[in-house]
Structures are given as C-alpha cells and as structure tokens.
Design a protein around this motif. Structure first.
Motif, PDB file in Angstrom:
ATOM      1  N   VAL A 251     -28.099  43.507  -3.753  1.00  0.00           N
ATOM      2  CA  VAL A 251     -28.064  42.815  -5.046  1.00  0.00           C
ATOM      3  C   VAL A 251     -26.618  42.469  -5.401  1.00  0.00           C
ATOM      4  O   VAL A 251     -26.325  41.340  -5.825  1.00  0.00           O
ATOM      5  CB  VAL A 251     -28.718  43.677  -6.158  1.00  0.00           C
ATOM      6  N   ARG A 252     -25.696  43.419  -5.223  1.00  0.00           N
ATOM      7  CA  ARG A 252     -24.274  43.172  -5.526  1.00  0.00           C
ATOM      8  C   ARG A 252     -23.686  42.105  -4.604  1.00  0.00           C
ATOM      9  O   ARG A 252     -22.923  41.249  -5.041  1.00  0.00           O
ATOM     10  CB  ARG A 252     -23.483  44.473  -5.416  1.00  0.00           C
ATOM     11  N   ILE A 253     -24.050  42.142  -3.334  1.00  0.00           N
ATOM     12  CA  ILE A 253     -23.549  41.150  -2.377  1.00  0.00           C
ATOM     13  C   ILE A 253     -24.018  39.747  -2.763  1.00  0.00           C
ATOM     14  O   ILE A 253     -23.231  38.793  -2.800  1.00  0.00           O
ATOM     15  CB  ILE A 253     -23.983  41.495  -0.934  1.00  0.00           C
ATOM     16  N   ARG A 254     -25.304  39.641  -3.057  1.00  0.00           N
ATOM     17  CA  ARG A 254     -25.839  38.328  -3.454  1.00  0.00           C
ATOM     18  C   ARG A 254     -25.173  37.819  -4.732  1.00  0.00           C
ATOM     19  O   ARG A 254     -24.835  36.643  -4.845  1.00  0.00           O
ATOM     20  CB  ARG A 254     -27.356  38.410  -3.637  1.00  0.00           C
ATOM     21  N   SER A 255     -24.974  38.706  -5.660  1.00  0.00           N
ATOM     22  CA  SER A 255     -24.334  38.334  -6.920  1.00  0.00           C
ATOM     23  C   SER A 255     -22.893  37.895  -6.686  1.00  0.00           C
ATOM     24  O   SER A 255     -22.439  36.889  -7.250  1.00  0.00           O
ATOM     25  CB  SER A 255     -24.376  39.516  -7.893  1.00  0.00           C
TER      26      SER A 255
ATOM     27  N   ASN B  21     -21.347  34.209  -7.385  1.00  0.00           N
ATOM     28  CA  ASN B  21     -20.200  34.018  -8.274  1.00  0.00           C
ATOM     29  C   ASN B  21     -19.057  33.287  -7.574  1.00  0.00           C
ATOM     30  O   ASN B  21     -18.388  32.448  -8.184  1.00  0.00           O
ATOM     31  CB  ASN B  21     -19.728  35.363  -8.830  1.00  0.00           C
ATOM     32  N   GLN B  22     -18.831  33.581  -6.313  1.00  0.00           N
ATOM     33  CA  GLN B  22     -17.789  32.886  -5.544  1.00  0.00           C
ATOM     34  C   GLN B  22     -18.126  31.398  -5.388  1.00  0.00           C
ATOM     35  O   GLN B  22     -17.255  30.538  -5.500  1.00  0.00           O
ATOM     36  CB  GLN B  22     -17.596  33.526  -4.167  1.00  0.00           C
ATOM     37  N   LEU B  23     -19.386  31.120  -5.095  1.00  0.00           N
ATOM     38  CA  LEU B  23     -19.801  29.718  -4.948  1.00  0.00           C
ATOM     39  C   LEU B  23     -19.653  28.956  -6.259  1.00  0.00           C
ATOM     40  O   LEU B  23     -19.187  27.812  -6.278  1.00  0.00           O
ATOM     41  CB  LEU B  23     -21.241  29.642  -4.442  1.00  0.00           C
ATOM     42  N   VAL B  24     -20.037  29.584  -7.353  1.00  0.00           N
ATOM     43  CA  VAL B  24     -19.902  28.936  -8.665  1.00  0.00           C
ATOM     44  C   VAL B  24     -18.429  28.686  -8.970  1.00  0.00           C
ATOM     45  O   VAL B  24     -18.061  27.599  -9.445  1.00  0.00           O
ATOM     46  CB  VAL B  24     -20.570  29.785  -9.773  1.00  0.00           C
ATOM     47  N   LYS B  25     -17.596  29.654  -8.673  1.00  0.00           N
ATOM     48  CA  LYS B  25     -16.152  29.500  -8.910  1.00  0.00           C
ATOM     49  C   LYS B  25     -15.597  28.329  -8.101  1.00  0.00           C
ATOM     50  O   LYS B  25     -14.861  27.487  -8.627  1.00  0.00           O
ATOM     51  CB  LYS B  25     -15.432  30.794  -8.547  1.00  0.00           C
TER      52      LYS B  25
ATOM     53  N   PHE C 266     -34.713  38.575  -6.987  1.00  0.00           N
ATOM     54  CA  PHE C 266     -34.386  39.591  -5.986  1.00  0.00           C
ATOM     55  C   PHE C 266     -33.964  40.889  -6.678  1.00  0.00           C
ATOM     56  O   PHE C 266     -34.367  41.981  -6.282  1.00  0.00           O
ATOM     57  CB  PHE C 266     -33.268  39.078  -5.069  1.00  0.00           C
ATOM     58  N   GLU C 267     -33.141  40.737  -7.724  1.00  0.00           N
ATOM     59  CA  GLU C 267     -32.678  41.922  -8.451  1.00  0.00           C
ATOM     60  C   GLU C 267     -33.843  42.659  -9.101  1.00  0.00           C
ATOM     61  O   GLU C 267     -33.905  43.890  -9.074  1.00  0.00           O
ATOM     62  CB  GLU C 267     -31.640  41.532  -9.505  1.00  0.00           C
TER      63      GLU C 267
END
Length: 132
Positions: A62-66, A70-74, A50-51
């Motif tokens: 792009v920033r929102i998806r990223s 990152n929140q999900l990974v955390k 997507f990026e």
C-alpha cells in the motif's frame, strides 16, 4: 524550436505555417495532459480500492503504491507547469514581435494603439497600413 523559427520568420505564409504547427502541438499536448490526468485519477481510485482490501495484509505494498502515485503526480504537475511556462514565454515573444512590427509600420503609434494592434494580429496591422 517552433518559437525560435516563428520569431525568425520573415513572411506571413511561413508565420501561418508555424502557427498552425504550434496550434496542432498545443491541441495534442492538451489532449495528452487530459489523458494523463484521467489515468492518474484511475490510479488513485485503484490505490484506494487496494488499500481498502489489503491495508492490514500488505501494508508495505500500500505504501509503495501510494509513493509511486505521489511521484507520478509530482512529475505530471512539474511538466504541466513547464508547459504553461513555455506557452507564456511564446505568448510574450509573439506579442513582442508584433509590437516591433507595429512600431515599424506605425512609428507614431501610441502604446494604446500598439496594444490594440497586438490583439488584432500581424495581418490586420498590414491591412490597415495599406488602407491608410
């Protein structure tokens, strides 16, 4: 819940049943963790694609998806760490229970003897006691 029930178990049949439930839970959780990791990997790859395609046209997306990724990974890492801690706590409680039982059956056992019997498990301790 299973840990508490196991620690209160008074028969080997009940212990076996609870250990079976625990093993099933561990297998299911491990499988779910693998699936989640795979989905996160796919999400990361999708975000990279997507990026590449929309970096200049839709930078906020792009920033929102990223950020979401990152929140999900955390969160996933937190849950895996929590899961590992629960496993460790259970293992410690299990070992402690076996140690107490060994000391009841073999009051003169050395720490080395107790360690060996903890590795063998509760049934083997009982078998050995009756074999003596």
């Amino acid at each position: 819940r299973l840990k508490a029930e196991y620690l209160r178990a008074t028969t080997t049949d009940l212990e076996k049943s609870l250990l079976k439930q625990l093993d099933d839970t561990i297998l299911k959780t491990s499988s779910e963790n693998a699936k989640t990791k795979s989905l996160l990997d796919k999400m990361r790859e999708g975000n990279a694609e997507f990026e590449k395609s929309f970096k200049t046209q839709r930078p906020s997306d792009v920033r929102i998806r990223s950020a979401l990724y990152n929140q999900l990974v955390k969160k996933f890492r937190e849950r895996v760490t929590e899961y590992q801690q629960v496993q460790s706590d259970y293992h410690d409680a299990y070992s402690s229970k076996i140690r107490r039982n060994v000391k009841l059956v073999y009051p003169t056992a050395t720490d080395e003897d107790v360690d060996k019997m903890v590795e063998l498990g509760p049934e083997e301790v009982i078998k050995r006691r009756f074999a003596d």
